[in-house]
Design an enzyme around this catalytic site. Structure first.
Site, short mmCIF file in Angstrom:
data_model
loop_
_atom_site.label_atom_id
_atom_site.label_comp_id
_atom_site.label_asym_id
_atom_site.label_seq_id
_atom_site.Cartn_x
_atom_site.Cartn_y
_atom_site.Cartn_z
N HIS A 198 -8.31 -3.79 1.71
CA HIS A 198 -7.33 -3.05 2.51
C HIS A 198 -7.56 -1.55 2.42
O HIS A 198 -7.63 -0.85 3.45
CB HIS A 198 -5.92 -3.39 2.04
CG HIS A 198 -4.84 -2.60 2.72
ND1 HIS A 198 -4.15 -3.07 3.82
CD2 HIS A 198 -4.32 -1.36 2.47
CE1 HIS A 198 -3.27 -2.16 4.21
NE2 HIS A 198 -3.35 -1.11 3.40
N GLU A 199 -7.70 -1.03 1.21
CA GLU A 199 -7.83 0.41 1.04
C GLU A 199 -9.14 0.95 1.59
O GLU A 199 -9.21 2.08 2.07
CB GLU A 199 -7.68 0.79 -0.44
CG GLU A 199 -6.33 0.42 -1.05
CD GLU A 199 -5.14 1.04 -0.34
OE1 GLU A 199 -5.30 2.12 0.27
OE2 GLU A 199 -4.04 0.45 -0.40
N CYS A 241 0.84 -1.19 0.00
CA CYS A 241 0.00 0.00 0.00
C CYS A 241 0.88 1.24 0.00
O CYS A 241 1.95 1.26 0.61
CB CYS A 241 -0.89 -0.02 1.24
SG CYS A 241 -1.79 1.51 1.56
N HIS A 299 -2.30 1.21 9.43
CA HIS A 299 -1.70 -0.10 9.20
C HIS A 299 -1.54 -0.89 10.50
O HIS A 299 -1.37 -0.31 11.57
CB HIS A 299 -0.34 0.05 8.53
CG HIS A 299 -0.45 0.41 7.08
ND1 HIS A 299 0.50 1.15 6.41
CD2 HIS A 299 -1.42 0.14 6.16
CE1 HIS A 299 0.13 1.31 5.15
NE2 HIS A 299 -1.03 0.70 4.98
N HIS A 308 -8.66 1.97 5.04
CA HIS A 308 -8.14 3.34 5.16
C HIS A 308 -9.26 4.36 4.99
O HIS A 308 -9.31 5.37 5.71
CB HIS A 308 -7.06 3.59 4.12
CG HIS A 308 -5.76 2.89 4.40
ND1 HIS A 308 -5.21 2.82 5.66
CD2 HIS A 308 -4.89 2.25 3.57
CE1 HIS A 308 -4.06 2.16 5.60
NE2 HIS A 308 -3.85 1.80 4.35
#
Length: 384
Positions: free
Chosen positions: A285-286, A123, A295, A289
């Site tokens: 994953h994103e 990332c 993380h 965010h």
């Protein structure tokens, strides 16, 4: 009319350039020449620094310093563009912090295991913000003593947040997302993101609805190449894969030069090619965010910064779930286990006014022509 022409020239040459990324259902669909290009990851040159340590000078070491600066491990901004090849205290401190974050043996030396972690695609969001790392610290949530046994047990959480713990406000629990129409994504690709959003929706009170109007959606998703207007340029295949911004910004950008696998079969595991990246794994994953998570140092978690090529990792771990529920609370229907993702939810609020219409099957040229037509038409109405 002259002003319109000048404005169009400006757009063509200076506007962020979306790309038509490569999406493949399996490894056999990827052209051989793309596989050869993907194996040339410039980060692999860092493996030549194995055994390097403080007090020495090594040719090309300045590039590794640039890497560590990009991900927050070196904070001296006055050194940008002026890094030397000396293994100085600045680099030693960066290496030690990196080793702590990834739970490696903290030596300050560029050993083989450390460098093998460094070269893994990852990332683009930093691990260290303003000189402070949240990956390795953990938080002790409770401690229990057993009388007469001299034993103490405590639970440590490894999830982290952006500075200030930003989150979507309480009055925005039904979030919308849209795709850059210039990417001309197919329904197959869009469904990958639908599955990724569903994984977070199942464990929180949030809902995610796809809309067509890109300019007004809460979350905007696009594939881009190189510099694309946010100060975080992409750097080619098998390095930084994507990045997303903290709430309520809602920007989610992916590298259009990667080979993306979109088959979406099964849960965690391995896909059949090492020179490609599983799109859903990166999307899950994103989205973390986008919701405010930073993380994690737990390698199996979704919010771990790196993902090995050929790996598929889409199932939320306890660390991921507890982190996002700290910010938003739990979905009242969540019982600790996942059910199969429901079908794609879509609410068409596009400018075309045609209910249910999707731009996924249109060509890149068609979308670009439509995009610039509305710009010209709007300027015409304004000027006359």
């Amino acid at each position: 009319m002259v002003r319109i022409c000048v404005f169009m020239v400006f757009l063509l040459f200076f506007a962020p350039s979306p790309v038509s990324a490569g999406f493949y259902t399996n490894s056999s669909a990827i052209p051989p020449q793309l596989l050869r290009n993907a194996t040339g990851n410039p980060w692999n040159s860092f493996l030549n620094f194995t055994g390097c340590h403080a007090g020495k000078k090594y040719d090309g070491l300045y590039m590794l310093k640039q890497y560590f600066q990009h991900f927050g491990y070196i904070t001296e901004t006055n050194l940008s563009g002026n890094f030397t090849d000396d293994f100085d205290d600045i680099l030693k401190n960066a290496v030690e912090m990196y080793q702590r974050n990834f739970q490696l043996n903290v030596t300050g030396v560029l050993d083989e295991l450390t460098l093998k972690h460094v070269v893994i695609p990852r990332c683009g969001n930093p691990d260290v913000v303003n000189g402070t790392s949240t990956m390795h610290s953990g938080r002790k949530t409770f401690e229990v003593s057993f009388a007469g046994r001299g034993q103490r047990f405590h639970a440590v959480k490894h999830y982290s947040f952006f500075p200030g713990e930003p989150r979507w406000p309480r009055n925005r629990r039904d979030l919308t997302y849209a795709f850059d129409p210039r990417n001309a994504l197919t329904e197959e690709v869009k469904s990958v993101f639908s599955r990724a959003f569903t994984r977070w929706e199942e464990v929180t009170p949030l809902t995610f609805t796809r809309v067509e109007r890109f300019s007004t959606s809460d979350i905007s998703i696009g594939f881009y190449s190189g510099e694309h207007g946010d100060g975080e340029p992409f750097d080619g295949p098998m390095r930084t894969l994507a990045h997303a911004f903290s709430p309520p910004t809602g920007h989610f950008h992916l590298d259009g030069e990667e080979n993306w696998i979109v088959s979406g079969e099964g849960g965690d595991g391995f896909i059949s090619v090492s020179e490609a990246v599983d799109l859903e794994s990166v999307a899950v994953h994103e989205i973390g965010h986008l919701l405010g998570l930073g993380h994690s140092s737990v390698e199996g978690s979704i919010m771990y910064p790196t993902i090995r090529t050929g790996r598929r990792k889409v199932d939320l771990t306890t660390d991921d779930v507890e982190g996002v529920q700290y910010l938003y609370g739990a979905n009242p229907n969540f019982n600790g286990s996942r059910s199969p993702p429901p079908s794609t939810q879509q609410r068409d609020t596009g400018d075309s006014g045609a209910p249910g219409r999707s731009d996924g099957s249109r060509s890149v040229l068609t979308n670009l022509l439509q995009y610039y037509f509305w710009i010209i038409f709007g300027l015409f109405l304004y000027l006359v």
